[in-house]
Design a protein around this motif. Structure first.
Motif, mmCIF file in Angstrom:
data_model
loop_
_atom_site.group_PDB
_atom_site.id
_atom_site.type_symbol
_atom_site.label_atom_id
_atom_site.label_comp_id
_atom_site.label_asym_id
_atom_site.label_seq_id
_atom_site.Cartn_x
_atom_site.Cartn_y
_atom_site.Cartn_z
ATOM 1 N N CYS A 1 28.077 17.837 -119.726
ATOM 2 C CA CYS A 1 27.494 16.526 -119.477
ATOM 3 C C CYS A 1 26.245 16.777 -118.649
ATOM 4 N N VAL A 2 25.084 16.553 -119.261
ATOM 5 C CA VAL A 2 23.802 16.842 -118.626
ATOM 6 C C VAL A 2 23.080 15.530 -118.332
ATOM 7 N N ILE A 3 22.562 15.412 -117.121
ATOM 8 C CA ILE A 3 21.737 14.253 -116.773
ATOM 9 C C ILE A 3 20.323 14.568 -117.241
ATOM 10 N N THR A 4 19.904 13.933 -118.321
ATOM 11 C CA THR A 4 18.571 14.192 -118.853
ATOM 12 C C THR A 4 17.517 13.320 -118.172
ATOM 13 N N SER A 5 17.948 12.215 -117.557
ATOM 14 C CA SER A 5 17.070 11.372 -116.748
ATOM 15 C C SER A 5 17.934 10.672 -115.708
ATOM 16 N N GLN A 6 17.512 10.741 -114.455
ATOM 17 C CA GLN A 6 18.289 10.146 -113.379
ATOM 18 C C GLN A 6 18.123 8.626 -113.314
ATOM 19 N N GLY A 7 17.110 8.093 -113.987
ATOM 20 C CA GLY A 7 16.897 6.648 -113.964
ATOM 21 C C GLY A 7 16.750 6.149 -112.540
ATOM 22 N N GLN A 8 17.452 5.081 -112.211
ATOM 23 C CA GLN A 8 17.377 4.498 -110.870
ATOM 24 C C GLN A 8 18.464 5.031 -109.937
ATOM 25 N N ALA A 9 19.259 5.974 -110.402
ATOM 26 C CA ALA A 9 20.339 6.525 -109.581
ATOM 27 C C ALA A 9 19.769 7.368 -108.442
ATOM 28 N N LYS A 10 20.415 7.290 -107.303
ATOM 29 C CA LYS A 10 20.024 8.063 -106.120
ATOM 30 C C LYS A 10 21.233 8.838 -105.620
ATOM 31 N N ASP A 11 20.970 9.897 -104.879
ATOM 32 C CA ASP A 11 22.021 10.661 -104.207
ATOM 33 C C ASP A 11 23.136 11.096 -105.166
ATOM 34 N N VAL A 12 22.767 11.731 -106.262
ATOM 35 C CA VAL A 12 23.750 12.216 -107.230
ATOM 36 C C VAL A 12 24.496 13.404 -106.617
ATOM 37 N N THR A 13 25.824 13.309 -106.632
ATOM 38 C CA THR A 13 26.680 14.362 -106.085
ATOM 39 C C THR A 13 27.729 14.720 -107.129
ATOM 40 N N PHE A 14 27.877 16.005 -107.414
ATOM 41 C CA PHE A 14 28.842 16.461 -108.406
ATOM 42 C C PHE A 14 30.195 16.726 -107.761
ATOM 43 N N ALA A 15 31.257 16.419 -108.487
ATOM 44 C CA ALA A 15 32.622 16.633 -108.004
ATOM 45 C C ALA A 15 32.917 18.131 -107.963
ATOM 46 N N PRO A 16 33.852 18.545 -107.104
ATOM 47 C CA PRO A 16 34.238 19.958 -107.067
ATOM 48 C C PRO A 16 35.007 20.355 -108.327
ATOM 49 N N GLU A 17 35.001 21.641 -108.613
ATOM 50 C CA GLU A 17 35.726 22.151 -109.770
ATOM 51 C C GLU A 17 37.218 21.886 -109.629
ATOM 52 N N GLY A 18 37.887 21.691 -110.771
ATOM 53 C CA GLY A 18 39.320 21.463 -110.769
ATOM 54 C C GLY A 18 39.754 20.743 -112.030
ATOM 55 N N LYS A 19 41.049 20.511 -112.139
ATOM 56 C CA LYS A 19 41.587 19.795 -113.307
ATOM 57 C C LYS A 19 41.156 18.335 -113.259
ATOM 58 N N VAL A 20 40.821 17.788 -114.447
ATOM 59 C CA VAL A 20 40.426 16.385 -114.559
ATOM 60 C C VAL A 20 41.111 15.745 -115.761
ATOM 61 N N MET A 21 41.269 14.445 -115.658
ATOM 62 C CA MET A 21 41.805 13.652 -116.768
ATOM 63 C C MET A 21 40.729 12.693 -117.247
ATOM 64 N N ALA A 22 40.543 12.628 -118.560
ATOM 65 C CA ALA A 22 39.517 11.787 -119.168
ATOM 66 C C ALA A 22 39.666 10.335 -118.730
ATOM 67 N N GLY A 23 38.540 9.743 -118.334
ATOM 68 C CA GLY A 23 38.509 8.341 -117.958
ATOM 69 C C GLY A 23 39.104 8.032 -116.595
ATOM 70 N N MET A 24 39.645 9.042 -115.921
ATOM 71 C CA MET A 24 40.331 8.818 -114.643
ATOM 72 C C MET A 24 39.581 9.415 -113.452
ATOM 73 N N ASP A 25 39.255 10.695 -113.555
ATOM 74 C CA ASP A 25 38.698 11.419 -112.418
ATOM 75 C C ASP A 25 37.178 11.392 -112.423
ATOM 76 N N ASP A 26 36.587 11.276 -111.220
ATOM 77 C CA ASP A 26 35.132 11.309 -111.085
ATOM 78 C C ASP A 26 34.611 12.709 -111.355
ATOM 79 N N ILE A 27 33.478 12.784 -112.066
ATOM 80 C CA ILE A 27 32.794 14.065 -112.235
ATOM 81 C C ILE A 27 31.500 14.077 -111.421
ATOM 82 N N LEU A 28 31.004 12.892 -111.088
ATOM 83 C CA LEU A 28 29.852 12.782 -110.199
ATOM 84 C C LEU A 28 29.795 11.371 -109.644
ATOM 85 N N THR A 29 29.134 11.252 -108.491
ATOM 86 C CA THR A 29 28.926 9.942 -107.866
ATOM 87 C C THR A 29 27.431 9.769 -107.615
ATOM 88 N N TYR A 30 27.011 8.509 -107.499
ATOM 89 C CA TYR A 30 25.608 8.204 -107.226
ATOM 90 C C TYR A 30 25.525 6.818 -106.618
#
Length: 157
Positions: free
Chosen positions: A127-156
């Motif tokens: 999942c690549v951010i090709t344009s940040q748009g109006q988002a600020k302070d993008v932070t990526f989640a730490p590595e680990g197991k994730v469930m689709a639609g449930m766990d955050d992969i990044l916040t902004y």
């Protein structure tokens, strides 16, 4: 009065192991040539929307990549597998079309993971951010197991 800006997130787009994009075995992604992002080593062959938005790109005829534009103009690209742009077989079944409004968790693409394995294709999905748009302070989640639609992969904000 001061108000704290609300934090938003993108959710996992597949069940599996969330990894830093730097660990992807492809320099286009690991060196962030297309943009920063994350990768998931999927546990199954279903890719869902990580956010609400509009489908801006569907890579035909392979359907290995989908672009989404969010309301804040952030643009993300979901890219399934390495070197999948070169596939000649119809591996991926696309469930959306360009211009379609989607919601977080909607199924975008399905595929037979065993068929990819039999072809020696790595199914790591970026999942690549090709344009940040109006988002600020993008932070990526730490590595680990994730469930689709449930766990955050990044916040902004």
């Amino acid at each position: 009065m001061f108000f704290k800006k609300k934090t938003h997130s993108l959710k996992a787009y597949a069940d599996g192991q969330l990894l830093s994009i730097e660990k992807v075995n492809d320099e286009v992604f690991s060196k962030k040539m297309m943009g920063d992002g994350v990768a998931i080593r999927p546990a199954n062959g279903t890719v869902v929307a990580p956010c609400d938005g509009v489908i801006s790109v569907v890579f035909e005829p392979t359907y290995h990549a989908i672009g989404i534009t969010m309301d804040n103009q952030m643009e993300v690209l979901l890219h399934i597998g390495l070197d999948t742009v070169n596939l000649k077989e119809p591996i991926f079944q696309c469930k959306v079309k360009k211009g379609q409004r989607i919601s977080c968790g909607d199924v975008l693409v399905t595929y037979d993971e065993n068929q990819l394995k039999s072809m020696n294709v790595d199914n790591i999905t970026m999942c690549v951010i090709t344009s940040q748009g109006q988002a600020k302070d993008v932070t990526f989640a730490p590595e680990g197991k994730v469930m689709a639609g449930m766990d955050d992969i990044l916040t902004y904000k």
